[in-house]
Motif scaffolding. Structure first.
Motif, short mmCIF file in Angstrom:
data_model
loop_
_atom_site.label_atom_id
_atom_site.label_comp_id
_atom_site.label_asym_id
_atom_site.label_seq_id
_atom_site.Cartn_x
_atom_site.Cartn_y
_atom_site.Cartn_z
N UNK A 1 0.85 -1.17 0.00
CA UNK A 1 0.00 0.00 0.00
C UNK A 1 0.89 1.23 0.00
N UNK A 2 0.58 2.19 -0.86
CA UNK A 2 1.35 3.42 -0.94
C UNK A 2 0.74 4.46 -0.01
N UNK A 3 1.58 5.04 0.82
CA UNK A 3 1.18 6.09 1.73
C UNK A 3 1.90 7.35 1.31
N UNK A 4 1.15 8.37 0.95
CA UNK A 4 1.75 9.63 0.53
C UNK A 4 1.81 10.56 1.73
N UNK B 1 0.16 15.81 6.07
CA UNK B 1 -1.01 15.09 5.56
C UNK B 1 -0.53 13.75 5.03
N UNK B 2 -1.22 12.69 5.42
CA UNK B 2 -0.96 11.34 4.92
C UNK B 2 -2.19 10.87 4.17
N UNK B 3 -2.01 10.44 2.93
CA UNK B 3 -3.11 9.97 2.10
C UNK B 3 -2.81 8.56 1.59
N UNK B 4 -3.88 7.78 1.40
CA UNK B 4 -3.73 6.47 0.80
C UNK B 4 -5.03 6.10 0.10
N UNK B 5 -4.95 5.12 -0.79
CA UNK B 5 -6.13 4.61 -1.49
C UNK B 5 -6.48 3.24 -0.95
N UNK B 6 -7.78 3.02 -0.76
CA UNK B 6 -8.23 1.70 -0.32
C UNK B 6 -8.21 0.75 -1.52
N UNK B 7 -8.39 -0.50 -1.25
CA UNK B 7 -8.41 -1.50 -2.32
C UNK B 7 -9.52 -1.21 -3.33
N UNK B 8 -10.61 -0.62 -2.84
CA UNK B 8 -11.74 -0.30 -3.73
C UNK B 8 -11.52 0.99 -4.52
N UNK B 9 -10.40 1.69 -4.25
CA UNK B 9 -10.09 2.90 -5.00
C UNK B 9 -10.46 4.19 -4.31
#
Length: 160
Positions: A1-4, A14-22
């Protein structure tokens, strides 16, 4: 999983990520200890759909609910893999000879054989602090090593 991770000057991180569903989710960690849980719009992942401001206590509760089982399991795995290795949390007291001094001044690893792996300050984890990191009273130092070595770091930070 990519954590920005995105620095927000004057605000925090700020930390952002995408779930498996997008779906995109984010957390803004402010310098004052507050956190904002951000839910991005499904159609436009750059636009915020909703933002919920959490007090430091609410952020801690949410962190524990989401992360505690995972963290406990990881610590148990580490303990099994590295028998005899312990992690200690040591607070820098106001009277510590290292309050307002650099990490390098402690020579903790050389003097004790234990490693300072993180510092918790204002609800923020500062991982792998560099030798030029300056301790403050109230910082919680995370130390890893054999029990006798972590105890030596505790004495060092308390008595010098």
């Amino acid at each position: 999983m990519d954590l920005e991770e995105t620095p927000l000057p004057g605000i925090g991180l700020r930390h952002d990520f995408s779930t498996r569903s997008g779906r995109r989710l984010g957390v803004v960690s402010r310098h004052d200890g507050r956190r904002d849980l951000v839910i991005y719009d499904a159609e436009d992942p750059d636009a915020s759909r909703e933002s919920i401001t959490l007090t430091p206590e609410e952020g801690d509760v949410l962190s524990e609910l989401l992360g505690a089982p995972h963290i406990v399991q990881r610590l148990a795995d580490i303990s099994r893999a590295f028998a005899g290795l312990v992690g200690e949390q040591i607070e820098i007291a106001a009277g510590s000879p290292y309050a307002d001094r650099l990490l390098a001044a402690t020579q903790a690893r050389t003097r004790t054989g234990a490693s300072i792996v993180a510092v918790v300050r204002d609800h923020q984890v500062l991982a792998s602090p560099r030798p030029d990191f300056r301790f403050r009273a109230g910082d919680v130092v995370v130390v890893v090593g054999a029990p006798e070595n972590t105890a030596a770091v505790s004495r060092l930070l308390r008595d010098g």
